[in-house]
Design a protein around this motif. Sequence first.
Motif, PDB file in Angstrom:
ATOM      1  N   PHE A 199     -58.084  -9.261 -27.341  1.00  0.00           N
ATOM      2  CA  PHE A 199     -57.491  -8.037 -26.791  1.00  0.00           C
ATOM      3  C   PHE A 199     -57.753  -7.900 -25.291  1.00  0.00           C
ATOM      4  O   PHE A 199     -56.814  -7.749 -24.493  1.00  0.00           O
ATOM      5  CB  PHE A 199     -58.051  -6.828 -27.546  1.00  0.00           C
ATOM      6  CG  PHE A 199     -57.474  -5.504 -27.129  1.00  0.00           C
ATOM      7  CD1 PHE A 199     -56.436  -4.931 -27.847  1.00  0.00           C
ATOM      8  CD2 PHE A 199     -57.974  -4.814 -26.032  1.00  0.00           C
ATOM      9  CE1 PHE A 199     -55.904  -3.701 -27.479  1.00  0.00           C
ATOM     10  CE2 PHE A 199     -57.453  -3.588 -25.652  1.00  0.00           C
ATOM     11  CZ  PHE A 199     -56.422  -3.037 -26.381  1.00  0.00           C
ATOM     12  N   VAL A 200     -59.002  -7.936 -24.888  1.00  0.00           N
ATOM     13  CA  VAL A 200     -59.332  -7.725 -23.473  1.00  0.00           C
ATOM     14  C   VAL A 200     -58.865  -8.888 -22.596  1.00  0.00           C
ATOM     15  O   VAL A 200     -58.257  -8.652 -21.543  1.00  0.00           O
ATOM     16  CB  VAL A 200     -60.838  -7.449 -23.300  1.00  0.00           C
ATOM     17  CG1 VAL A 200     -61.214  -7.409 -21.818  1.00  0.00           C
ATOM     18  CG2 VAL A 200     -61.206  -6.123 -23.967  1.00  0.00           C
ATOM     19  N   PRO A 201     -59.100 -10.152 -22.978  1.00  0.00           N
ATOM     20  CA  PRO A 201     -58.531 -11.241 -22.167  1.00  0.00           C
ATOM     21  C   PRO A 201     -57.014 -11.172 -22.039  1.00  0.00           C
ATOM     22  O   PRO A 201     -56.457 -11.654 -21.052  1.00  0.00           O
ATOM     23  CB  PRO A 201     -58.958 -12.504 -22.934  1.00  0.00           C
ATOM     24  CG  PRO A 201     -60.211 -12.105 -23.626  1.00  0.00           C
ATOM     25  CD  PRO A 201     -59.997 -10.672 -24.027  1.00  0.00           C
ATOM     26  N   GLY A 202     -56.353 -10.551 -23.023  1.00  0.00           N
ATOM     27  CA  GLY A 202     -54.909 -10.370 -22.931  1.00  0.00           C
ATOM     28  C   GLY A 202     -54.509  -9.482 -21.766  1.00  0.00           C
ATOM     29  O   GLY A 202     -53.352  -9.511 -21.318  1.00  0.00           O
ATOM     30  N   PHE A 203     -55.441  -8.686 -21.279  1.00  0.00           N
ATOM     31  CA  PHE A 203     -55.233  -7.912 -20.053  1.00  0.00           C
ATOM     32  C   PHE A 203     -55.761  -8.675 -18.834  1.00  0.00           C
ATOM     33  O   PHE A 203     -55.116  -8.721 -17.787  1.00  0.00           O
ATOM     34  CB  PHE A 203     -55.955  -6.563 -20.141  1.00  0.00           C
ATOM     35  CG  PHE A 203     -55.279  -5.553 -21.009  1.00  0.00           C
ATOM     36  CD1 PHE A 203     -54.385  -4.638 -20.474  1.00  0.00           C
ATOM     37  CD2 PHE A 203     -55.532  -5.499 -22.372  1.00  0.00           C
ATOM     38  CE1 PHE A 203     -53.759  -3.693 -21.265  1.00  0.00           C
ATOM     39  CE2 PHE A 203     -54.912  -4.560 -23.181  1.00  0.00           C
ATOM     40  CZ  PHE A 203     -54.017  -3.655 -22.629  1.00  0.00           C
ATOM     41  N   LEU A 204     -56.949  -9.255 -18.969  1.00  0.00           N
ATOM     42  CA  LEU A 204     -57.628  -9.837 -17.811  1.00  0.00           C
ATOM     43  C   LEU A 204     -56.898 -11.048 -17.239  1.00  0.00           C
ATOM     44  O   LEU A 204     -56.685 -11.132 -16.020  1.00  0.00           O
ATOM     45  CB  LEU A 204     -59.060 -10.233 -18.195  1.00  0.00           C
ATOM     46  CG  LEU A 204     -59.978  -9.127 -18.703  1.00  0.00           C
ATOM     47  CD1 LEU A 204     -61.388  -9.671 -18.922  1.00  0.00           C
ATOM     48  CD2 LEU A 204     -60.013  -7.948 -17.739  1.00  0.00           C
ATOM     49  N   PHE A 205     -56.531 -11.994 -18.097  1.00  0.00           N
ATOM     50  CA  PHE A 205     -55.931 -13.229 -17.595  1.00  0.00           C
ATOM     51  C   PHE A 205     -54.591 -12.995 -16.893  1.00  0.00           C
ATOM     52  O   PHE A 205     -54.367 -13.515 -15.793  1.00  0.00           O
ATOM     53  CB  PHE A 205     -55.792 -14.248 -18.725  1.00  0.00           C
ATOM     54  CG  PHE A 205     -57.110 -14.773 -19.231  1.00  0.00           C
ATOM     55  CD1 PHE A 205     -58.245 -14.740 -18.439  1.00  0.00           C
ATOM     56  CD2 PHE A 205     -57.219 -15.296 -20.503  1.00  0.00           C
ATOM     57  CE1 PHE A 205     -59.469 -15.216 -18.894  1.00  0.00           C
ATOM     58  CE2 PHE A 205     -58.440 -15.775 -20.980  1.00  0.00           C
ATOM     59  CZ  PHE A 205     -59.560 -15.732 -20.173  1.00  0.00           C
ATOM     60  N   PRO A 206     -53.665 -12.223 -17.495  1.00  0.00           N
ATOM     61  CA  PRO A 206     -52.420 -11.958 -16.760  1.00  0.00           C
ATOM     62  C   PRO A 206     -52.655 -11.243 -15.431  1.00  0.00           C
ATOM     63  O   PRO A 206     -51.997 -11.560 -14.428  1.00  0.00           O
ATOM     64  CB  PRO A 206     -51.622 -11.070 -17.730  1.00  0.00           C
ATOM     65  CG  PRO A 206     -52.169 -11.383 -19.074  1.00  0.00           C
ATOM     66  CD  PRO A 206     -53.622 -11.665 -18.856  1.00  0.00           C
ATOM     67  N   MET A 207     -53.583 -10.290 -15.417  1.00  0.00           N
ATOM     68  CA  MET A 207     -53.815  -9.548 -14.171  1.00  0.00           C
ATOM     69  C   MET A 207     -54.408 -10.438 -13.087  1.00  0.00           C
ATOM     70  O   MET A 207     -54.149 -10.230 -11.895  1.00  0.00           O
ATOM     71  CB  MET A 207     -54.706  -8.332 -14.437  1.00  0.00           C
ATOM     72  CG  MET A 207     -53.980  -7.216 -15.172  1.00  0.00           C
ATOM     73  SD  MET A 207     -54.862  -5.641 -15.161  1.00  0.00           S
ATOM     74  CE  MET A 207     -56.252  -6.023 -16.226  1.00  0.00           C
ATOM     75  N   MET A 208     -55.191 -11.436 -13.469  1.00  0.00           N
ATOM     76  CA  MET A 208     -55.698 -12.372 -12.470  1.00  0.00           C
ATOM     77  C   MET A 208     -54.562 -13.203 -11.880  1.00  0.00           C
ATOM     78  O   MET A 208     -54.592 -13.572 -10.700  1.00  0.00           O
ATOM     79  CB  MET A 208     -56.759 -13.280 -13.095  1.00  0.00           C
ATOM     80  CG  MET A 208     -58.080 -12.583 -13.373  1.00  0.00           C
ATOM     81  SD  MET A 208     -58.810 -11.828 -11.893  1.00  0.00           S
ATOM     82  CE  MET A 208     -59.043 -13.263 -10.844  1.00  0.00           C
ATOM     83  N   VAL A 209     -53.556 -13.491 -12.702  1.00  0.00           N
ATOM     84  CA  VAL A 209     -52.384 -14.216 -12.195  1.00  0.00           C
ATOM     85  C   VAL A 209     -51.647 -13.368 -11.161  1.00  0.00           C
ATOM     86  O   VAL A 209     -51.272 -13.852 -10.084  1.00  0.00           O
ATOM     87  CB  VAL A 209     -51.444 -14.606 -13.357  1.00  0.00           C
ATOM     88  CG1 VAL A 209     -50.144 -15.201 -12.811  1.00  0.00           C
ATOM     89  CG2 VAL A 209     -52.127 -15.597 -14.291  1.00  0.00           C
ATOM     90  N   MET A 210     -51.435 -12.083 -11.486  1.00  0.00           N
ATOM     91  CA  MET A 210     -50.757 -11.209 -10.528  1.00  0.00           C
ATOM     92  C   MET A 210     -51.612 -10.984  -9.284  1.00  0.00           C
ATOM     93  O   MET A 210     -51.085 -10.891  -8.162  1.00  0.00           O
ATOM     94  CB  MET A 210     -50.420  -9.872 -11.186  1.00  0.00           C
ATOM     95  CG  MET A 210     -49.704  -8.889 -10.263  1.00  0.00           C
ATOM     96  SD  MET A 210     -48.171  -9.548  -9.544  1.00  0.00           S
ATOM     97  CE  MET A 210     -47.014  -9.257 -10.885  1.00  0.00           C
ATOM     98  N   ALA A 211     -52.923 -10.910  -9.460  1.00  0.00           N
ATOM     99  CA  ALA A 211     -53.806 -10.772  -8.301  1.00  0.00           C
ATOM    100  C   ALA A 211     -53.678 -11.988  -7.389  1.00  0.00           C
ATOM    101  O   ALA A 211     -53.712 -11.867  -6.157  1.00  0.00           O
ATOM    102  CB  ALA A 211     -55.253 -10.604  -8.763  1.00  0.00           C
ATOM    103  N   THR A 212     -53.508 -13.154  -7.986  1.00  0.00           N
ATOM    104  CA  THR A 212     -53.290 -14.368  -7.196  1.00  0.00           C
ATOM    105  C   THR A 212     -51.976 -14.279  -6.426  1.00  0.00           C
ATOM    106  O   THR A 212     -51.901 -14.641  -5.246  1.00  0.00           O
ATOM    107  CB  THR A 212     -53.269 -15.603  -8.116  1.00  0.00           C
ATOM    108  OG1 THR A 212     -54.496 -15.681  -8.839  1.00  0.00           O
ATOM    109  CG2 THR A 212     -53.076 -16.880  -7.308  1.00  0.00           C
ATOM    110  N   ALA A 213     -50.940 -13.774  -7.095  1.00  0.00           N
ATOM    111  CA  ALA A 213     -49.640 -13.633  -6.432  1.00  0.00           C
ATOM    112  C   ALA A 213     -49.723 -12.679  -5.248  1.00  0.00           C
ATOM    113  O   ALA A 213     -49.048 -12.871  -4.230  1.00  0.00           O
ATOM    114  CB  ALA A 213     -48.602 -13.137  -7.436  1.00  0.00           C
ATOM    115  N   ALA A 214     -50.552 -11.633  -5.382  1.00  0.00           N
ATOM    116  CA  ALA A 214     -50.646 -10.612  -4.335  1.00  0.00           C
ATOM    117  C   ALA A 214     -51.705 -10.932  -3.286  1.00  0.00           C
ATOM    118  O   ALA A 214     -51.865 -10.173  -2.330  1.00  0.00           O
ATOM    119  CB  ALA A 214     -50.960  -9.254  -4.971  1.00  0.00           C
ATOM    120  N   PHE A 215     -52.399 -12.036  -3.447  1.00  0.00           N
ATOM    121  CA  PHE A 215     -53.526 -12.314  -2.549  1.00  0.00           C
ATOM    122  C   PHE A 215     -53.063 -12.660  -1.138  1.00  0.00           C
ATOM    123  O   PHE A 215     -53.586 -12.158  -0.160  1.00  0.00           O
ATOM    124  CB  PHE A 215     -54.388 -13.438  -3.127  1.00  0.00           C
ATOM    125  CG  PHE A 215     -55.718 -13.564  -2.457  1.00  0.00           C
ATOM    126  CD1 PHE A 215     -56.676 -12.575  -2.593  1.00  0.00           C
ATOM    127  CD2 PHE A 215     -56.008 -14.665  -1.668  1.00  0.00           C
ATOM    128  CE1 PHE A 215     -57.909 -12.680  -1.964  1.00  0.00           C
ATOM    129  CE2 PHE A 215     -57.236 -14.781  -1.036  1.00  0.00           C
ATOM    130  CZ  PHE A 215     -58.190 -13.787  -1.187  1.00  0.00           C
TER     131      PHE A 215
END
Length: 239
Positions: A100-116
């Motif tokens: 459940f929680v990694p289902g939020f964390l991993f995608p958000m790290m991808v978007m954080a990479t896109a916005a970096f």
Amino acid sequence: MDLKLQRIAAWGGVVMLALFFVFFMLIAKLIPPLSPTASAQSIADFLVANKLRVRVGLAFSLLAACLALPWLATICLRVRRVEGKWGVLSVTQIFGGVIFVPGFLFPMMVMATAAFRPEERDPQITQALNDVFWLMFVGIVGTLVVQAVVLTTASFVDRTTPGTFPRWFGYLNAWYALLALPGGAVMVFNSGPLAWNGVFAFWIPLVAFSVWMIAVTLVLLRSISAEQAAERSPTLVAS
């Protein structure tokens, strides 16, 4: 003491939900979702214009998502109470909670990479990262459906005294499982109601998910309170 801790932990779900909407929607401005048909340049332009908001919002969203961990642990313990031991339902719920929680964390790290540093890379790379984020964030629904089915089953087989899950809770989880399923279609559709910004794949599951988390929290609190009352008055159990 364990029931007191469970009561505190049970609030983790709605607190996580509230904070997530604040950080993810109001600060990061990622709801409503960027369109799957948006051009690479428009996605890059959005992230350049909102780079700080997205990064700050995601940073706090990552922390908020972790508040669901004690909530998930409480669900597992309540399901275990129904079974009377660690059985198929409670162990399945554990595995669902682990994802459940990694289902939020991993995608958000991808978007954080896109916005970096979106202004320094090819917009098509940013578009690809955006695609990965939304496909994962919206499309990973199987584990949620399994958790809902576990709670549906637990509600219908519950014979505990006082009861752990009311029967209506089982029907609610069954409906949630059905409403969440269309989210998996985002892998197939680029536009329309089954795309990642569509009414059936995103908006209805989002509302259903929010209602589900609130309902689960309320049922957990009610169940814990009933068990605490029974412990204080053993005659209630006997009757």
